[in-house]
Enzyme design. Structure first.
Site, PDB file in Angstrom:
ATOM      1  N   GLU A   1       0.998  -1.130   0.060  1.00  0.00           N
ATOM      2  CA  GLU A   1       0.041  -0.002  -0.002  1.00  0.00           C
ATOM      3  C   GLU A   1       0.988   1.107   0.079  1.00  0.00           C
ATOM      4  OE1 GLU A   1      -3.593   1.720   2.600  1.00  0.00           O
ATOM      5  OE2 GLU A   1      -2.113   0.686   3.653  1.00  0.00           O
TER       6      GLU A   1
ATOM      7  N   LYS B   1     -10.519   0.533  -1.033  1.00  0.00           N
ATOM      8  CA  LYS B   1     -10.542   0.162   0.342  1.00  0.00           C
ATOM      9  C   LYS B   1     -11.787   0.823   1.193  1.00  0.00           C
ATOM     10  CE  LYS B   1      -7.444   1.154   4.333  1.00  0.00           C
ATOM     11  NZ  LYS B   1      -5.804   1.707   4.613  1.00  0.00           N
TER      12      LYS B   1
ATOM     13  N   CYS C   1      -4.921  -3.292   4.331  1.00  0.00           N
ATOM     14  CA  CYS C   1      -4.115  -2.886   5.565  1.00  0.00           C
ATOM     15  C   CYS C   1      -5.472  -2.987   6.669  1.00  0.00           C
ATOM     16  CB  CYS C   1      -3.703  -1.468   5.404  1.00  0.00           C
ATOM     17  SG  CYS C   1      -2.634  -0.721   6.712  1.00  0.00           S
TER      18      CYS C   1
END
Length: 513
Positions: free
Chosen positions: A80, A179, A213
């Site tokens: 990321e 995300k 994440c």
């Protein structure tokens, strides 16, 4: 009759070919990249300057991709923020974004670069995948225009998303994921997608899912990809700042793979000034290969072989009833007095481990944690405690935890229990940890001195015990069962602990980009 037999032979030939193409094992790679950061500016740079910076980072990724392919890797995951970094506002990140189309458009940017407008990053990634015959996973920014008739349209007239992309070995865009779980600071830069996206794709070496994440700590999309969509392997670009004792990257990502029963490919950004390191290739039985380096600023390529369908492997242990054993044992009595202490701003209930061997129980609310252990030698200069936490964590996000942990204190002063520790001297000959968990989502962690994992040195029994019968190769920092109770994430029964240090709060917020 002849025609029917011909069709039958053709069908058998095709099915035989498909079986031949399917792989029982595959080689995976992840690259921990020391990203080159842009200078912080108040105004956006030119598109040309933005592409120039991204090309510098992709130069390094190109070397890693080529090396991975040369060593037989079928897929590589990059971090990321690995292409443009993380020093941006919503306004200044815009020149780094591209319009990323739906993968159903059947697009190969390498051979048709201008089909959806300027896309130099997607074009280069596509060509790297195609040239090296490898799947390439990367994290970039997506922009989507919107209009005033869209009530949610931002004032600048476009959405921008933190986005993962996957290009197959022909260079075709096969997956795009926006995300869903953003950190507080991210909401000033990126937009939330309207709904969580459950992105999967099939390959000759298994079914893959992808998220980013902070997503790992929440039910959607992470758990759903495994429980409902039955993916074999998770792809995980991350920019993860390590938080001891329970949330270092290698520790928690390996535990998540074990707890969920899937392969997990984690590529972290490398930036030691932000405590960012820790990438790995993890299987349900433990880590296959990992990297953790707080000493240098070098990138690192990790490569390992995995089962394409881990749940079909003879070594797959199957379902665990995490409370089965702990619910049947009597509470171990102790002469030690319970006390409270903080781990990552959560108030744990602790009891000191004082003997060479013994049995201890500690409880908080509905969670009771049981520990049986034996140490090789009880050191007077080191202290360990057994801790329990059953409550809502509310610092950088809001999520409900149930945690049982054996953890080394920073010193022999009880007030240091729960503070970060990286080294230890005490060797455990055996241990067994269990808890009365109210969830089936529990992630087992064993972290050893020097920030090392313990592959093959412990096991999870079907009754919920984390056990090591022969001890570990290095002294223990923590042995932990980290439980997530997703249905309680909206609970308000826990009282948040005030944070008085602004510097510490900023550090926590930037834990995972």
């Amino acid at each position: 009759m002849i025609s029917f037999q011909l069709y039958l032979y053709v069908a058998i030939f095709i099915l035989s070919g498909l079986r031949t193409l399917a792989l029982d094992k595959f080689t995976a790679a992840v690259y921990e990249h020391p990203v080159i950061l842009a200078n912080a500016t108040l105004e956006p740079v030119s598109p040309e300057d933005a592409v120039a910076l991204m090309n510098k980072n992709m130069d390094a990724l190109e070397v890693a991709i080529k090396r991975a392919a040369e060593q037989g890797s079928h897929i590589i995951v990059t971090p990321e923020d690995g292409i443009y970094g993380f020093r941006f506002t919503r306004k200044t990140i815009y020149p780094y974004l591209e319009d990323i189309p739906d993968p159903e458009e059947n697009w190969i940017p390498c051979t048709d670069p201008d089909r959806f407008g300027p896309a130099p990053v997607q074009g280069r990634l596509s060509c790297l995948a195609r040239k090296n015959s490898i799947y390439v996973v990367a994290n970039i920014g997506d922009k989507k225009s919107c209009h005033s008739n869209d009530s949610a349209c931002p004032s600048d007239g476009h959405y921008q998303y933190n986005t993962n992309v996957v290009f197959d070995s022909e260079g075709k865009l096969v997956a795009r994921y926006h995300k869903f779980n953003l950190f507080t600071f991210e909401t000033t830069i990126f937009d939330y997608p309207k709904e969580p996206e459950f992105v999967t794709f099939n390959t000759p070496f298994g079914k893959f899912g992808i998220f980013t994440c902070f997503d790992i700590l929440f039910h959607d999309p992470a758990v759903v990809l495994v429980s409902k969509f039955q993916v074999d392997t998770i792809l995980f670009p991350t920019a993860w700042m390590n938080v001891l004792p329970h949330l270092t990257a290698i520790e928690f990502h390996s535990a998540w793979a074990m707890g969920m029963g899937v392969n997990f490919l984690s590529a972290n950004t490398h930036n030691t000034s932000s405590d960012m390191t820790g990438s790995g290739i993890y299987a349900p039985t433990g880590p296959r290969a990992y990297h953790y380096d707080m000493e240098t600023e070098n990138g690192h390529l990790v490569i390992a072989e995995l089962n394409s369908h881990p749940r079909l492997s003879p070594t797959y242990s199957g379902a665990v009833n995490w409370s089965a054993y702990a619910s049947t044992v009597e509470r171990f009595l102790s002469e030690e007095q319970d006390f409270t202490g903080m781990i990552f701003y959560d108030e744990f209930t602790f009891t000191e481990i004082t003997k060479h061997e013994g049995n201890y129980t500690i409880c908080q609310r509905d969670l009771c944690c049981h520990l049986s252990y034996r140490v090789a030698e009880k050191r007077e200069d080191e202290m360990y405690v057994l801790g329990a936490f059953d409550g809502l964590h509310v610092v950088e996000g809001q999520y409900y935890l149930q945690i049982c942990t054996l953890v080394k204190c920073r010193s022999t002063n009880l007030t240091t229990c729960g503070e970060p520790v990286t080294t230890a001297q005490t060797t455990f000959e055996s241990f067994s940890l269990s808890g009365t968990f109210g969830t089936s989502y529990v992630f087992p962690e064993v972290l050893l001195s020097g920030i090392h994992l313990a592959p093959g040195e412990f096991q999870i029994l079907s009754d919920g015990r984390l056990v090591s019968e022969n001890g570990t190769s290095k002294p223990v920092l923590t042995v932990t069962l980290f439980g997530r109770v997703y249905e309680k994430d909206g609970s308000t029964t826990s009282i948040p602990t005030p944070i008085t240090s602004y510097v510490t709060l900023v550090r926590v917020i930037f834990n995972c980009f």
